[in-house]
Motif scaffolding. Structure first.
Motif, PDB file in Angstrom:
ATOM      1  N   ASN A  56       0.831  -1.207   0.000  1.00  0.00           N
ATOM      2  CA  ASN A  56       0.000   0.000   0.000  1.00  0.00           C
ATOM      3  C   ASN A  56       0.865   1.257   0.000  1.00  0.00           C
ATOM      4  N   TYR A 105       0.278   3.863  -2.992  1.00  0.00           N
ATOM      5  CA  TYR A 105      -0.334   5.187  -2.788  1.00  0.00           C
ATOM      6  C   TYR A 105       0.711   6.295  -2.638  1.00  0.00           C
ATOM      7  N   ASP A 127       5.183   6.513   4.513  1.00  0.00           N
ATOM      8  CA  ASP A 127       5.425   6.852   3.104  1.00  0.00           C
ATOM      9  C   ASP A 127       5.279   8.351   2.894  1.00  0.00           C
ATOM     10  N   ILE A 149      -4.008  10.539   3.608  1.00  0.00           N
ATOM     11  CA  ILE A 149      -5.414  10.133   3.756  1.00  0.00           C
ATOM     12  C   ILE A 149      -6.158  11.270   4.458  1.00  0.00           C
ATOM     13  N   LEU A 154     -10.965   3.513   7.514  1.00  0.00           N
ATOM     14  CA  LEU A 154      -9.953   2.904   6.647  1.00  0.00           C
ATOM     15  C   LEU A 154      -9.880   1.374   6.730  1.00  0.00           C
ATOM     16  N   TYR A 191     -13.704  -0.312   2.105  1.00  0.00           N
ATOM     17  CA  TYR A 191     -13.612   1.148   2.181  1.00  0.00           C
ATOM     18  C   TYR A 191     -12.383   1.617   1.396  1.00  0.00           C
ATOM     19  N   ARG A 192     -12.596   2.599   0.542  1.00  0.00           N
ATOM     20  CA  ARG A 192     -11.481   3.195  -0.187  1.00  0.00           C
ATOM     21  C   ARG A 192     -11.639   4.692  -0.173  1.00  0.00           C
ATOM     22  N   VAL A 193     -10.516   5.376  -0.085  1.00  0.00           N
ATOM     23  CA  VAL A 193     -10.580   6.832  -0.090  1.00  0.00           C
ATOM     24  C   VAL A 193     -11.026   7.293  -1.472  1.00  0.00           C
ATOM     25  N   SER A 196      -8.120   3.455  -6.528  1.00  0.00           N
ATOM     26  CA  SER A 196      -7.773   2.185  -5.914  1.00  0.00           C
ATOM     27  C   SER A 196      -8.008   1.045  -6.900  1.00  0.00           C
ATOM     28  N   GLY A 214      -6.419  -2.719  -6.511  1.00  0.00           N
ATOM     29  CA  GLY A 214      -6.791  -3.012  -5.123  1.00  0.00           C
ATOM     30  C   GLY A 214      -8.163  -3.658  -4.997  1.00  0.00           C
ATOM     31  N   THR A 215      -8.348  -4.373  -3.904  1.00  0.00           N
ATOM     32  CA  THR A 215      -9.645  -5.006  -3.670  1.00  0.00           C
ATOM     33  C   THR A 215     -10.423  -4.286  -2.567  1.00  0.00           C
ATOM     34  N   GLY A 216      -9.771  -3.395  -1.843  1.00  0.00           N
ATOM     35  CA  GLY A 216     -10.429  -2.709  -0.732  1.00  0.00           C
ATOM     36  C   GLY A 216     -10.536  -3.588   0.512  1.00  0.00           C
ATOM     37  N   GLY A 275      -7.564  -5.238   1.786  1.00  0.00           N
ATOM     38  CA  GLY A 275      -6.221  -5.400   2.359  1.00  0.00           C
ATOM     39  C   GLY A 275      -6.107  -4.969   3.814  1.00  0.00           C
ATOM     40  N   LEU A 276      -6.593  -3.777   4.126  1.00  0.00           N
ATOM     41  CA  LEU A 276      -6.448  -3.270   5.495  1.00  0.00           C
ATOM     42  C   LEU A 276      -7.385  -3.966   6.477  1.00  0.00           C
ATOM     43  N   SER A 310       1.618   9.001   4.925  1.00  0.00           N
ATOM     44  CA  SER A 310       0.932   8.259   5.993  1.00  0.00           C
ATOM     45  C   SER A 310       1.918   7.387   6.739  1.00  0.00           C
TER      46      SER A 310
END
Ligand code: ADP
Length: 264
Positions: free
Chosen positions: A163, A167, A191, A196, A204, A209-211, A216, A221-223, A225-226, A250
């Motif tokens: 990530n 990002y 990073d 965010i 998050l 959830y994606r910003v 994403s 991304g699959t949304g 990961g976190l 972040s």
């Protein structure tokens, strides 16, 4: 939200009649119901998007309307990429549900945090070098040993480092730090990326959830990961926190106990 039950009430001793009103707070139940139905809606939507695209491009190719090799290849590439996304999505969903159901017991062994970070850096080196992103590893190379499930701990580090690179725009930096204390270890992944917005921070770790949905999705991304990371950290009795500033970057920090208590 209150659930109101009114039941007729007859007192035995006295000739009085009345009603008993029972008030239940069902806010929590409604919230869970809503989360469940949102989840199903989200999954359906996330699965449908790549399927629609695969179907559409396959139909165009089958119709025989595409004559040049280049367009042909471009469409096949899209079909391939979207199938890969479906594959990732289903793998992530299955993993998440297994973790949530605690269907996979942890295989606790002694794990060297520094070694996992080094191995993960190799895994994402192509992703980073394509964007000329420099990954800065802990200066102290001495082993930091914790009790953890190696595969799951590696997954935590991989998701967070991937990530951080994803990002962060070209020529950025990712810093990984490990602080070993008496009973705990703190691993931070910082990073210099897009950051965010503060209103997104508390959501998050929710599934899907994606910003920025479009961005994403473009990054593959699959949304999930976190959400997976949070579950994995908590299954190790740890905690994950995030601080961020938009436009500056972040920092995700994972705190884990060095000795894992065995809980049945
Ligand atoms: P995704 O598969 O979309 O990356 P994640 O669950 O890993 O899903 O992350 C959820 C969202 O959090 C991402 O879509 C992105 O908007 C945001 N995000 C995660 N990590 C970072 C980061 N290091 N910098 C900025 N935004 C991030």
């Amino acid at each position: 939200i209150l659930d109101v039950h009114i039941a007729p009430y007859y007192s035995q001793g006295w000739m009085s009649r009345g009603a008993i009103i029972v008030l239940h707070d069902i806010t929590e139940i409604r919230k869970l119901e809503k989360m469940r139905s949102d989840f199903v809606a989200n999954v359906s939507h996330e699965l449908k998007t790549p399927i629609t695209s695969v179907k559409g491009f396959a139909e165009t190719l089958l119709s025989g309307d595409v004559n040049d090799k280049e367009t042909n290849e471009q469409f096949l590439r899209i079909i391939y990429d979207e199938s890969e996304r479906l594959n990732r999505l289903i793998t992530d969903l299955l993993n998440l549900s297994k973790i949530e159901k605690q269907a996979m017991p942890l295989k606790i062994t002694e794990v060297n945090v520094i070694e996992v970070i080094n191995d993960t850096t190799k895994t994402i080196s192509k992703l980073a070098s394509d964007k000329n992103i420099a990954i800065h590893l802990p200066e102290d190379k001495e082993a930091v040993i914790i009790e953890a499930d190696l595969d799951r701990f590696s997954q935590i580090i991989l998701n967070l480092m991937a990530n951080a690179v994803t990002y962060t725009s070209e020529n950025g930096h990712v810093y990984v730090d490990v602080e070993s204390r008496t009973t705990e270890v703190y691993i931070s992944i910082r990073d210099t990326g897009m950051g965010i917005p503060s209103e997104s921070l508390e959501r998050l770790f929710e599934r899907f959830y994606r910003v920025d949905k479009a961005r994403s999705r473009n990054s593959g991304g699959t949304g999930l990961g976190l959400a997976i990371v949070k579950h994995l950290v908590e299954s190790h009795d740890g905690e994950i926190t995030v601080t961020s500033k938009e436009g500056e970057g972040s920092t995700f920090t994972v705190r884990l106990p060095k000795i894992k208590e065995i809980t049945e």
